[in-house]
Design a protein around this motif. Structure first.
Motif, PDB file in Angstrom:
ATOM      1  N   ARG A 241      44.860  58.601  24.382  1.00 27.32           N
ATOM      2  CA  ARG A 241      43.834  59.490  23.816  1.00 27.32           C
ATOM      3  C   ARG A 241      42.664  58.738  23.195  1.00 27.32           C
ATOM      4  O   ARG A 241      41.527  59.217  23.226  1.00 27.32           O
ATOM      5  CB  ARG A 241      44.468  60.398  22.754  1.00 27.32           C
ATOM      6  CG  ARG A 241      45.332  61.509  23.307  1.00 27.32           C
ATOM      7  CD  ARG A 241      45.895  62.352  22.186  1.00 27.32           C
ATOM      8  NE  ARG A 241      46.466  63.604  22.664  1.00 27.32           N
ATOM      9  CZ  ARG A 241      47.042  64.508  21.892  1.00 27.32           C
ATOM     10  NH1 ARG A 241      47.147  64.284  20.583  1.00 27.32           N
ATOM     11  NH2 ARG A 241      47.520  65.621  22.403  1.00 27.32           N
ATOM     12  N   ASN A 244      40.133  53.350  26.196  1.00 20.66           N
ATOM     13  CA  ASN A 244      39.809  53.387  27.618  1.00 20.66           C
ATOM     14  C   ASN A 244      40.670  52.414  28.419  1.00 20.66           C
ATOM     15  O   ASN A 244      40.357  52.100  29.556  1.00 20.66           O
ATOM     16  CB  ASN A 244      38.334  53.029  27.818  1.00 20.66           C
ATOM     17  CG  ASN A 244      37.427  54.135  27.304  1.00 20.66           C
ATOM     18  OD1 ASN A 244      37.585  55.299  27.663  1.00 20.66           O
ATOM     19  ND2 ASN A 244      36.476  53.784  26.447  1.00 20.66           N
ATOM     20  N   THR A 275      46.907  60.369  32.881  1.00 27.51           N
ATOM     21  CA  THR A 275      45.572  60.734  33.381  1.00 27.51           C
ATOM     22  C   THR A 275      45.217  62.155  32.986  1.00 27.51           C
ATOM     23  O   THR A 275      44.075  62.432  32.558  1.00 27.51           O
ATOM     24  CB  THR A 275      45.537  60.579  34.911  1.00 27.51           C
ATOM     25  OG1 THR A 275      45.830  59.225  35.257  1.00 27.51           O
ATOM     26  CG2 THR A 275      44.163  60.949  35.454  1.00 27.51           C
ATOM     27  N   ARG A 278      44.371  62.242  29.307  1.00 29.10           N
ATOM     28  CA  ARG A 278      43.080  61.589  29.055  1.00 29.10           C
ATOM     29  C   ARG A 278      41.921  62.481  29.498  1.00 29.10           C
ATOM     30  O   ARG A 278      40.881  62.517  28.841  1.00 29.10           O
ATOM     31  CB  ARG A 278      43.032  60.245  29.770  1.00 29.10           C
ATOM     32  CG  ARG A 278      41.756  59.465  29.548  1.00 29.10           C
ATOM     33  CD  ARG A 278      41.923  58.030  29.973  1.00 29.10           C
ATOM     34  NE  ARG A 278      42.547  57.241  28.931  1.00 29.10           N
ATOM     35  CZ  ARG A 278      42.957  55.970  29.104  1.00 29.10           C
ATOM     36  NH1 ARG A 278      42.819  55.381  30.286  1.00 29.10           N
ATOM     37  NH2 ARG A 278      43.492  55.315  28.105  1.00 29.10           N
ATOM     38  N   GLN A 279      42.110  63.198  30.595  1.00 33.07           N
ATOM     39  CA  GLN A 279      41.065  64.117  31.040  1.00 33.07           C
ATOM     40  C   GLN A 279      40.888  65.277  30.060  1.00 33.07           C
ATOM     41  O   GLN A 279      39.766  65.743  29.825  1.00 33.07           O
ATOM     42  CB  GLN A 279      41.407  64.655  32.429  1.00 33.07           C
ATOM     43  CG  GLN A 279      41.284  63.621  33.535  1.00 33.07           C
ATOM     44  CD  GLN A 279      41.798  64.115  34.873  1.00 33.07           C
ATOM     45  OE1 GLN A 279      42.513  65.128  34.948  1.00 33.07           O
ATOM     46  NE2 GLN A 279      41.479  63.384  35.953  1.00 33.07           N
ATOM     47  N   HIS A 281      41.664  65.121  26.844  1.00 28.88           N
ATOM     48  CA  HIS A 281      41.238  64.572  25.542  1.00 28.88           C
ATOM     49  C   HIS A 281      40.547  63.235  25.797  1.00 28.88           C
ATOM     50  O   HIS A 281      41.109  62.170  25.496  1.00 28.88           O
ATOM     51  CB  HIS A 281      42.437  64.376  24.627  1.00 28.88           C
ATOM     52  CG  HIS A 281      43.238  65.621  24.401  1.00 28.88           C
ATOM     53  ND1 HIS A 281      42.904  66.564  23.462  1.00 28.88           N
ATOM     54  CD2 HIS A 281      44.370  66.094  25.035  1.00 28.88           C
ATOM     55  CE1 HIS A 281      43.790  67.552  23.500  1.00 28.88           C
ATOM     56  NE2 HIS A 281      44.682  67.293  24.446  1.00 28.88           N
ATOM     57  N   PRO A 282      39.338  63.243  26.346  1.00 29.21           N
ATOM     58  CA  PRO A 282      38.673  61.973  26.659  1.00 29.21           C
ATOM     59  C   PRO A 282      38.386  61.173  25.400  1.00 29.21           C
ATOM     60  O   PRO A 282      38.015  61.735  24.356  1.00 29.21           O
ATOM     61  CB  PRO A 282      37.377  62.414  27.337  1.00 29.21           C
ATOM     62  CG  PRO A 282      37.160  63.813  26.867  1.00 29.21           C
ATOM     63  CD  PRO A 282      38.523  64.409  26.680  1.00 29.21           C
ATOM     64  N   PRO A 283      38.617  59.852  25.441  1.00 31.00           N
ATOM     65  CA  PRO A 283      38.338  59.015  24.272  1.00 31.00           C
ATOM     66  C   PRO A 283      36.844  58.931  24.003  1.00 31.00           C
ATOM     67  O   PRO A 283      36.021  59.170  24.892  1.00 31.00           O
ATOM     68  CB  PRO A 283      38.896  57.648  24.675  1.00 31.00           C
ATOM     69  CG  PRO A 283      38.877  57.652  26.157  1.00 31.00           C
ATOM     70  CD  PRO A 283      39.134  59.077  26.562  1.00 31.00           C
ATOM     71  N   PRO A 285      33.204  57.401  23.514  1.00 31.09           N
ATOM     72  CA  PRO A 285      32.562  56.343  24.297  1.00 31.09           C
ATOM     73  C   PRO A 285      32.647  54.971  23.655  1.00 31.09           C
ATOM     74  O   PRO A 285      32.614  53.961  24.340  1.00 31.09           O
ATOM     75  CB  PRO A 285      31.102  56.823  24.387  1.00 31.09           C
ATOM     76  CG  PRO A 285      31.180  58.298  24.183  1.00 31.09           C
ATOM     77  CD  PRO A 285      32.306  58.511  23.230  1.00 31.09           C
ATOM     78  N   SER A 287      35.198  53.702  22.183  1.00 32.14           N
ATOM     79  CA  SER A 287      36.548  53.149  22.194  1.00 32.14           C
ATOM     80  C   SER A 287      36.584  51.880  23.025  1.00 32.14           C
ATOM     81  O   SER A 287      35.990  51.801  24.105  1.00 32.14           O
ATOM     82  CB  SER A 287      37.534  54.161  22.783  1.00 32.14           C
ATOM     83  OG  SER A 287      37.605  55.304  21.968  1.00 32.14           O
TER      84      SER A 287
END
Length: 302
Positions: A241, A244, A275, A278-279, A281-283, A285, A287
């Motif tokens: 989470r 990257n 995946t 992560r999609q 809950h995108p980290p 930028p 990170s």
């Protein structure tokens, strides 16, 4: 010959007639056998010891004092491991045996007398009894002579040794149970990426493997492997989470060499793949990837 000239030789049996002969005590008041605490026997063995098929019990307290090496007291409830210098007071009636695949320099003392009558009939274990080693060694050397009326000195030496064991137990911190779970949990949290195995954790706890697994589940509600896997998955979720990092690197960071095996476990725990999470809950930028690396546990985890 002075008693200090008698040096034990690891790997050999040291014994002398048991029970101790009455001739070691006399009729005068200061020569009489103590009614409070006196030895029934003293035996010493410095080699391997194979576990017997059946456990035995005796009707009196017995002190097991280990000078060096490693071995276990086998009971119906589980094995109790000792390494280095330690001591165990075994209560009357407890079924037990000793097991030591390697040399284990151990002194056994059968005890008689009223001093221990008030103790609760349960095992008392000291994993660290080195302050008492000189007294135990002197007692053994003196007992081997069996010359003259040395019984009163044996009684006095036994009392010093046994009360020393009781004192260390009362002080706390010397007892085998003190802090074992905290030590194990600290190791688990600090070494998620390491190839930890159950025997490694049992050694940190100072338990045999079987006894450690039972005690760990009693205290945490989980097996050691389930607890470690959950910790690894929780840390992996944080990394998925909040970073990257590639999934393969996250797998190594939390102790898995095989990213496919890691992904299967991750999906079992969170009902979604790394995946997918992560999609959803995108980290941020900003990170950055971690430089962490490591190996895992069984089949893909170490």
């Amino acid at each position: 010959m002075d008693i200090y000239d008698i040096e034990p030789t690891p790997g050999k049996v040291f014994s002398y007639p048991s029970p101790l002969t009455a001739e070691l005590w006399g009729e005068e008041l200061w020569e009489r056998r103590s009614a409070e605490l006196t030895p029934r026997y003293l035996h010493r063995y410095g080699g391997p010891r194979r576990e017997r098929d059946a456990l035995d019990a005796h009707g009196f307290w017995e002190l097991t004092f280990a000078f060096s090496g490693a071995g276990s007291l086998v009971t119906a409830e589980g094995d109790i491991a000792l390494r280095g210098c330690g001591a165990i007071l075994v209560p009357p009636g407890l079924l037990h045996a000793e097991s030591a695949p390697e040399p284990w320099d151990t002194l056994w003392i059968g005890l008689a007398g009223s001093l221990l009558d008030g103790l609760a009939p349960k095992l008392l274990i000291l994993q660290e009894a080195s302050p008492l080693a000189p007294q135990a060694e002197l007692l053994w050397r003196w007992s081997r002579r069996q010359i003259g009326l040395i019984g009163p000195e044996l009684d006095a030496g036994i009392r010093l040794l046994v009360t020393g064991v009781l004192r260390l137990a009362r002080q706390g911190g010397q007892n085998r149970d003190a802090g074992w779970l905290a030590r194990v949990l600290d190791m688990l949290h600090a070494q998620l990426a390491e190839p930890l195995e159950i025997p490694d954790l049992a050694r940190v706890a100072d338990f045999s493997v079987g006894h450690f697994q039972r005690r760990f589940k009693e205290e945490t509600g989980e097996t050691p492997l389930a607890y470690l896997t959950r910790l690894r998955m929780e840390e992996a979720l944080v990394q998925v989470r909040e970073s990257n990092m590639p999934v393969a690197r996250i797998a190594r960071l939390v102790g898995f060499r095989d990213p496919l095996y890691f992904s299967r476990l991750f999906r079992q725990h969170f009902h979604a793949s790394p995946t997918q999470i992560r999609q959803a809950h995108p980290p941020a930028p900003s990170s950055r990837e971690s430089d962490g690396d490591g190996d895992g546990f069984h089949r893909g985890a170490g």
